[in-house]
Enzyme design. Structure first.
Site, mmCIF file in Angstrom:
data_model
loop_
_atom_site.group_PDB
_atom_site.id
_atom_site.type_symbol
_atom_site.label_atom_id
_atom_site.label_comp_id
_atom_site.label_asym_id
_atom_site.label_seq_id
_atom_site.Cartn_x
_atom_site.Cartn_y
_atom_site.Cartn_z
ATOM 1 N N ARG A 38 0.800 -1.226 0.000
ATOM 2 C CA ARG A 38 0.000 0.000 0.000
ATOM 3 C C ARG A 38 0.832 1.275 0.000
ATOM 4 N NH1 ARG A 38 -4.172 0.626 4.793
ATOM 5 N NH2 ARG A 38 -4.534 -1.524 4.177
ATOM 6 N N HIS A 84 -7.575 -4.534 -7.906
ATOM 7 C CA HIS A 84 -7.368 -3.800 -6.646
ATOM 8 C C HIS A 84 -8.653 -3.800 -5.821
ATOM 9 C CE1 HIS A 84 -4.795 -1.136 -4.310
ATOM 10 N NE2 HIS A 84 -5.774 -0.274 -4.185
ATOM 11 N N TYR A 128 -17.970 11.774 -15.063
ATOM 12 C CA TYR A 128 -17.882 12.902 -15.988
ATOM 13 C C TYR A 128 -16.513 13.014 -16.667
ATOM 14 C CZ TYR A 128 -22.021 14.440 -13.413
ATOM 15 O OH TYR A 128 -23.256 14.506 -12.830
#
Length: 750
Positions: A38, A84, A128
């Site tokens: 991570r 993931h 968007y």
């Protein structure tokens, strides 16, 4: 340890384990997961797992630089579903950062839509926005289809993902990284890719190159937002040598002439990771709080580029001092940490130096080159085998056709007749009829010769370390030319400069609004500051039983020195004085001194001035006022006194060359000032000797101008050098009775 508790009977399959061991094991597993999977980047490709998976998913989606964009929601969905298994928000945040040209030096993602800005505004929702890879990302992926790196199963074992990317771009240092793991963290600022490539080439040329040799190429960080680094070369060297340090980054600014002597300061670049809108809000808050007295106004005139306009209070304000005051109080100066704690080899977290990081990246590039060469060699050998079979077929075309038409098992017959391999026989059987043209034979021979030559080259490459490093150097030179400082993306944005050598006191004074103030200390120790320079002290009011002890004029920018009877000096900024309303506050709230002691003298500090400290028993020495200043409540011990002895006087030395001292016994002694030593601390030397009593007053004067005193009526008396003859002597003498006309108060100012 107490007795182990037995599990309850009939409780099922219960296993007793040690809690400490269990916690250690589980926490270690969590810590390793955080460190490896991570928070820390891999030194080879400079990516954390989430970034690597995003780039890999975009490759699978064929989002190359020349292709069309795809919705970020589609990319995030693929990353989350296939590679993931974490939240979509965290994946989208990582994707957005990889596209922000103000957050990352060489963006890996080309975004279309609102991806946030330097003001700190959030990007649009992923439904968007659209994205595709940049050329930098394709460089990181170069050779991934040629067995350049190992793959592993994804979390659900339905697919494969790369353990590390080929990383033909020096991404770790070029784009930087930051992350907090368990018990460790990383923070690497961005750098200039062309400089990193030059340093890497130097390491290939000389693997034992020193850090100084590398720093001739890598000047320091190169932030996407520009700015100016004001650290010394020695500090920068230490940071890169140890892998830990920090860099002071300041905004870049210039003055713009407005005509008639008026100017404004224009900030064109702000420090890395500073939000412009928050920065301006902070400065405006400080301005309202009157903590920036040199500043009149600030406004944001930014469009595409940063343009923050700062107006000084007046045209006489020094722009350098104005900016120094802003650098001290605002994020116009920021400190960027360097902690090159990365995964070495993708497995071991450790803090690495600049040389270590570049060396591991180069070793990875060499390994990628060798693996790609082996993969290509295997392809060539398979193709040459097929081509050899084709050529045999063309030389014996009629017989091949007959065997295929007439034999029940043509493959076996072909193998036995022409001594072909299984692969060759299969290739001949799968050959198209159109390939039987005469021209095709020449094409096959030409391809066979070309591949044979390439095979020899690859074999020579795999056999020679020098050739391998030469090939790696050639690839790095290509990257350096692509991102050279001549290009818009590659030019250095962050400059280096020395911070102006302005005294801290000058800057501190600049942060205080300069106003006149009258310092008032009562007999009972109540301190206050009255606004303005009061001329009439009779109007001052005190608590019952209290009265005026001392008062003097100052400015709010002054440092005030208070000398206690115990010989200590305390410092207080005049701007920190308690307000003039009421009777003030006890001075003991500001300073820490013993109950039996009191304040004897107070004045405005002048670093260029000296004073003669005199104790009540007639000892003394000279001390500079600069040596009296301190920054703690306990102050600074100057004169060592004990018992009933106390610090009594501190007349200024000025241009004087003689000391006049008078005792309580009304005896006057005049002696040369040169007989008194200058010290920072001590008991001093004997100035005048007494049988009984102690000192009454002392004065330092110029003998050429004579000794002057005044009586209670204000009349001035002067004794010339000749008239003082009978009182002159050496220090430590008793002196003689004062001359006629000397004030009955035994003070030079009666």
């Amino acid at each position: 340890m107490g007795k182990a508790v037995e599990p309850p009977s009939g409780g099922g399959n219960i296993e007793a384990i040690d809690l400490k061991a269990a916690l250690e094991e589980r926490y270690l597993a969590y810590a390793l997961s955080t460190i490896m999977g991570r928070a820390l980047p891999d030194v080879r490709d400079g990516l954390k797992p989430v970034h690597r998976r995003i780039v890999h998913a975009m490759r699978v989606l064929r989002l190359d630089p020349g292709q069309g964009y795809k919705k970020c929601a589609r990319i995030v969905g693929d990353v989350m579903g296939k590679f993931h298994p974490h939240g979509d928000a965290s994946i989208y945040d990582a994707l957005v950062r990889l596209s922000q040209d103000f957050a990352i030096r060489y963006p890996l993602i080309d975004g279309q839509g609102n991806f946030g800005n330097v003001d700190g505004d959030s990007p649009a929702a992923m439904r968007y926005t659209e994205a595709r890879m940049t050329d930098v990302a394709t460089l990181l992926l170069r050779g991934i289809d040629e067995d350049a790196v190992d793959f592993r199963a994804t979390y659900n074992e339905e697919d494969q993902e790369p353990i590390v990317l080929p990383g033909a771009f020096p991404n770790l240092l070029a784009n930087g990284s930051s992350g907090i793991a368990v018990g460790m963290a990383t923070s690497i600022p961005p750098h200039n890719a062309a400089e990193l490539c030059d340093a890497a080439l130097k390491l290939i040329e000389n693997p034992d190159a020193s850090i100084d040799a590398l720093l001739r190429f890598v000047q320091g960080p190169d932030f996407p937002t520009g700015g100016v680094i004001v650290d010394s070369h020695a500090q920068i060297r230490e940071a890169y040598d140890s892998g830990r340090g920090s860099f002071r980054v300041r905004a870049r600014w210039e003055t713009e002439d407005q005509g008639r002597g008026v100017y404004v300061v224009v900030v064109t670049e702000i420090p890395y990771q500073v939000q412009k809108s928050r920065l301006i809000e902070k400065i405006a808050e400080l301005l309202q709080a009157r903590k920036l007295p040199l500043l009149a106004d600030i406004r944001d005139e930014s469009a595409e580029d940063v343009r923050v306009v700062i107006e000084p209070k007046s045209r006489t304000v020094d722009p350098e001092l104005l900016m120094e005051s802003l650098f001290r109080l605002t994020d116009l100066e920021s400190r960027i940490p360097l902690n090159m704690n990365v995964l070495s080899g993708g497995k071991v977290p450790k803090v690495m130096s600049l040389k270590d990081v570049l060396s591991e990246w180069l070793a990875h590039q060499r390994e990628v080159l060798v693996r790609r060469a082996r993969y290509r060699l295997g392809q060539i050998e398979r193709r040459l085998e097929v081509l050899a079979g084709y050529l045999i077929a063309f030389l014996n075309l009629d017989e091949v056709i007959r065997i295929i038409r007439e034999e029940d098992e043509p493959k076996a017959v072909l193998i036995s007749t022409f001594e072909l391999t299984d692969v060759q026989a299969e290739a001949i059987l799968n050959m198209r009829l159109r390939s039987l043209r005469k021209l095709e034979e020449f094409e096959l021979k030409r391809e066979f010769d070309r591949l044979t030559e390439e095979k020899a080259e690859k074999e020579a490459l795999l056999a020679s370390d020098d050739q391998q490093w030469s090939s790696v150097a050639g690839e790095i030179r290509e990257v350096r030319e692509t991102y050279s400082k001549k290009t818009k993306l590659g030019r250095r944005r962050t400059l280096f400069a020395d911070a102006p050598n302005r005294a801290l006191d000058d800057i501190a004074v600049a942060l205080i609004e300069k106003e006149p103030v009258t310092v008032v200390l009562s007999k009972k120790g109540f301190l206050r500051g009255m606004r303005g320079h009061l001329a009439d002290f009779s109007t001052l009011t005190f608590k019952e039983g209290d009265g005026l002890k001392l008062t003097f004029h100052a400015m709010t920018t002054d440092k005030l020195v208070f000398l206690s009877t115990g010989g200590r000096a305390f410092t207080l900024g005049a701007d920190k004085l308690p307000g003039g309303r009421g009777q003030g506050e006890p001075i003991r709230l500001a300073f820490d001194f013993d109950d039996e002691q009191d304040i004897a003298i107070a004045f405005v500090a002048d670093p260029d001035r000296r004073r003669l400290l005199v104790s009540s028993d007639g000892n003394g020495f000279i001390v500079a006022e600069a040596d009296m200043l301190s920054s703690t409540r306990k102050g600074k011990q100057l004169m060592n006194v004990s018992g009933k002895t106390a610090l009594a006087l501190a007349p200024t030395v000025g241009e004087g060359d003689h000391v006049a001292i008078v005792g309580e016994n009304r005896k006057l002694l005049v002696f040369p000032l040169a007989q008194v030593a200058q010290m920072a601390r001590g008991k001093g030397v004997r100035l005048q000797r007494y049988k009984d009593g102690g000192v009454s007053d002392a004065k330092v004067f110029r003998m050429a101008g004579g000794l002057v005193w005044s009586d209670s009526a204000g009349r001035m008396f002067t004794r010339s050098e000749a008239e003082l003859l009978e009182w002159r002597g050496d220090r430590a003498q008793a002196g003689r009775l004062v001359p006629k006309g000397f004030p009955k108060t035994n003070k030079f100012e009666g």
